[in-house]
Design a protein around this motif. Structure first.
Motif, PDB file in Angstrom:
ATOM      1  N   ILE A  13      52.292 -16.997 -15.667  1.00 35.63           N
ATOM      2  CA  ILE A  13      50.933 -17.463 -15.403  1.00 35.63           C
ATOM      3  C   ILE A  13      50.416 -16.893 -14.085  1.00 35.63           C
ATOM      4  O   ILE A  13      49.283 -16.388 -14.006  1.00 35.63           O
ATOM      5  N   ARG A  23      49.486 -13.395 -14.209  1.00 33.77           N
ATOM      6  CA  ARG A  23      48.416 -13.163 -15.195  1.00 33.77           C
ATOM      7  C   ARG A  23      48.920 -12.335 -16.389  1.00 33.77           C
ATOM      8  O   ARG A  23      48.180 -11.515 -16.948  1.00 33.77           O
ATOM      9  N   THR A  24      50.160 -12.567 -16.790  1.00 30.50           N
ATOM     10  CA  THR A  24      50.710 -11.895 -17.977  1.00 30.50           C
ATOM     11  C   THR A  24      50.972 -12.886 -19.109  1.00 30.50           C
ATOM     12  O   THR A  24      51.510 -12.505 -20.136  1.00 30.50           O
ATOM     13  N   TYR A  25      50.568 -14.140 -18.906  1.00 33.53           N
ATOM     14  CA  TYR A  25      50.821 -15.157 -19.937  1.00 33.53           C
ATOM     15  C   TYR A  25      49.936 -14.931 -21.155  1.00 33.53           C
ATOM     16  O   TYR A  25      48.721 -14.705 -21.040  1.00 33.53           O
ATOM     17  N   THR A  26      50.538 -14.982 -22.332  1.00 33.57           N
ATOM     18  CA  THR A  26      49.812 -14.984 -23.598  1.00 33.57           C
ATOM     19  C   THR A  26      50.487 -15.994 -24.519  1.00 33.57           C
ATOM     20  O   THR A  26      51.718 -16.138 -24.499  1.00 33.57           O
ATOM     21  N   ASP A  58      53.781 -23.232 -25.149  1.00 33.01           N
ATOM     22  CA  ASP A  58      52.325 -23.245 -25.064  1.00 33.01           C
ATOM     23  C   ASP A  58      51.769 -24.658 -24.989  1.00 33.01           C
ATOM     24  O   ASP A  58      50.728 -24.892 -24.362  1.00 33.01           O
ATOM     25  N   THR A 103      34.171 -21.555 -24.969  1.00 37.00           N
ATOM     26  CA  THR A 103      34.960 -21.202 -23.784  1.00 37.00           C
ATOM     27  C   THR A 103      34.046 -20.992 -22.585  1.00 37.00           C
ATOM     28  O   THR A 103      34.329 -21.479 -21.481  1.00 37.00           O
ATOM     29  N   TYR A 136      41.516 -19.185 -16.012  1.00 37.48           N
ATOM     30  CA  TYR A 136      42.288 -18.145 -16.707  1.00 37.48           C
ATOM     31  C   TYR A 136      43.014 -18.718 -17.927  1.00 37.48           C
ATOM     32  O   TYR A 136      42.958 -18.150 -19.026  1.00 37.48           O
ATOM     33  N   LEU A 137      43.680 -19.857 -17.757  1.00 43.86           N
ATOM     34  CA  LEU A 137      44.449 -20.436 -18.856  1.00 43.86           C
ATOM     35  C   LEU A 137      43.536 -20.968 -19.965  1.00 43.86           C
ATOM     36  O   LEU A 137      43.871 -20.882 -21.142  1.00 43.86           O
ATOM     37  N   ARG A 152      40.713 -19.682 -20.879  1.00 47.31           N
ATOM     38  CA  ARG A 152      40.304 -18.512 -21.663  1.00 47.31           C
ATOM     39  C   ARG A 152      41.444 -18.011 -22.542  1.00 47.31           C
ATOM     40  O   ARG A 152      41.235 -17.650 -23.704  1.00 47.31           O
ATOM     41  N   GLN A 153      42.661 -17.984 -21.998  1.00 49.98           N
ATOM     42  CA  GLN A 153      43.805 -17.512 -22.779  1.00 49.98           C
ATOM     43  C   GLN A 153      44.054 -18.403 -23.991  1.00 49.98           C
ATOM     44  O   GLN A 153      44.376 -17.913 -25.078  1.00 49.98           O
ATOM     45  N   ASN A 203      42.404 -17.449 -27.956  1.00 52.57           N
ATOM     46  CA  ASN A 203      43.525 -16.996 -28.775  1.00 52.57           C
ATOM     47  C   ASN A 203      43.224 -17.208 -30.259  1.00 52.57           C
ATOM     48  O   ASN A 203      42.631 -18.213 -30.651  1.00 52.57           O
TER      49      ASN A 203
END
Length: 415
Positions: A50, A53-56, A80, A154, A175-176, A178-179, A183
């Motif tokens: 997180i 900024r590579t969390y998906t 998740d 969003t 950021y989270l 939006r992720q 999704n």
């Protein structure tokens, strides 16, 4: 703690709190157990993703449930779900400040029973204790979760967070959000069961068939929060601008009033506002108005004057489950003894629900339908509100009996 962009990131302690919230009530599930084996290292890895900024989101599991109606569910990976709870811990207090008191979905100290009681009390007040005419206008939204535009909702939530949230981790929260919300789980999921189970499901009720960019997965905590958030503007408009008395649970809304003509005249305005504010449409076959004396069906109950009843659909599900248990016990004499604790949990969940309604005779008849095989291992309490396992068939007692038997056998072998 700063992340890769120099903003305040998520800390291990915050993720740990979200983890315990997520684990509550789910500690025995396969995903929870697998995560818990090495939860500290897993949380540290999640924190680093997180903050870098590579969390998906990982793959979800998609499946169909048939009770109370056929519905598509997406179960997010346990990792998740921790993120969902982390988000909820920050935005729920802000959302609660903006919600009206009469919305009951996914809110602390609310729920279906509270919604039913609120509507019942509203009818009593509007009819002046059942002494004057009063009407109930009820409507449902068509494919609500699947009609949500992900990008628009969003952006709306992010604007809300920008205005209301003042925590140092605001950039990480944005950021989270939006992720998670942008999704598309239907493009990367595991289908549990047979694909044929989707047969008969309307195209506007599945992420696999709605247009790209639309729909939120039913089953995610964030989806429930967003549903309330998206319909909140309409709640305030109906209550404050139109002066209507409403009760809402997800997309089921009931309006109570004494001026029948005014309520019907407001319906086109309501339809237009729902479309403009939330992109939602009123279901053409799930809209009706009737006098309160005819009874109002609302979220699993039927409200009539001074009494409330369990809806036939809920009662039918309870009997269907019981008949299946009876069949299994009749086929195998040992089935009841081996599965008595699971049986009691299931049946008591239905009996516990009926306790909140005027349903003494219903509970009595339901317990009368229990087969003799089950009666050998359980018995009801005096008010028919729950089943109790006979002492000698409780799991702990069976273990004690088996141990005593082994000890006696060992003593005989020694002598």
């Amino acid at each position: 703690m700063e992340n890769a962009t120099g903003n305040i990131g998520v800390s291990y302690d915050d993720l740990l709190q979200a983890y315990w919230d997520c684990r509550s009530g789910k500690g025995g599930t396969h995903n929870a157990v697998a995560y818990e084996i090495n939860y500290e290292a897993n949380l540290l890895a999640l924190r680093d993703e997180i903050n870098a900024r590579t969390y998906t989101p990982d793959r979800s599991i998609a499946f169909i449930v048939t009770k109370p109606v056929q519905r598509e569910i997406f179960a997010a990976d346990f990792r998740d779900r921790i993120v969902h709870h982390w988000i909820a811990l920050r935005i729920e207090p802000l959302l609660e400040q903006s919600f009206i008191d009469e919305s009951f979905n996914c809110r602390k100290d609310k729920g279906t029973l509270a919604g039913i009681r609120c509507l019942h009390e509203m009818i009593r007040e509007k009819s002046e204790n059942y002494t004057r005419d009063c009407w109930v206008l009820k409507y449902d939204l068509k494919g609500f979760f699947m009609s949500i535009n992900r990008q628009k909702v969003t952006d709306k939530l992010c604007r809300f967070i920008e205005e209301r949230y003042d925590g140092e981790d605001k950039p990480t929260l944005l950021y989270l959000c939006r992720q998670v919300l942008l999704n598309a789980p239907e493009k990367n999921c595991i289908i549990k069961g047979r694909r044929s189970e989707w047969n008969g499901l309307s195209a506007d009720k599945s992420l696999f068939t709605v247009p790209d960019g639309y729909g939120l997965p039913i089953g995610n905590l964030t989806s429930q929060l967003i549903a309330n958030f998206l319909l909140n503007d309409a709640d305030h408009y109906l209550k404050e601008a139109l002066g209507l008395s409403i009760v809402r649970y997800v997309d089921d809304t009931a309006t109570v009033g004494c001026d029948k003509a005014a309520m019907l005249a407001a319906m086109p305005i309501i339809r237009e506002y729902l479309w403009e504010s939330a992109g939602a449409r009123v279901h053409p076959k799930k809209f009706y108005m009737q006098h309160y004396t005819k009874g109002v069906s609302f979220i699993g109950a039927v409200i009539k004057r001074e009494r409330t009843y369990l809806a036939n659909r809920s009662l039918g599900s309870a009997y269907k489950r019981l008949h299946k248990f009876n069949e299994l016990a009749a086929e195998n004499p040992d089935f009841a003894k081996r599965n008595v604790e699971y049986f009691v949990q299931c049946i008591n969940s239905y009996l516990g629900l009926t306790r909140h309604f005027d349903a003494y005779a219903l509970r009595r008849d339901y317990i009368d339908a229990i087969s003799p095989e089950w009666r050998k291992v359980v018995y009801p309490d005096k008010d028919f509100t729950k089943l109790i396992i006979k002492k000698r068939f409780k799991h702990r007692e069976r273990i004690k009996f088996a141990l005593r038997k082994q000890r006696r056998k060992a003593k005989r072998n020694i002598t």
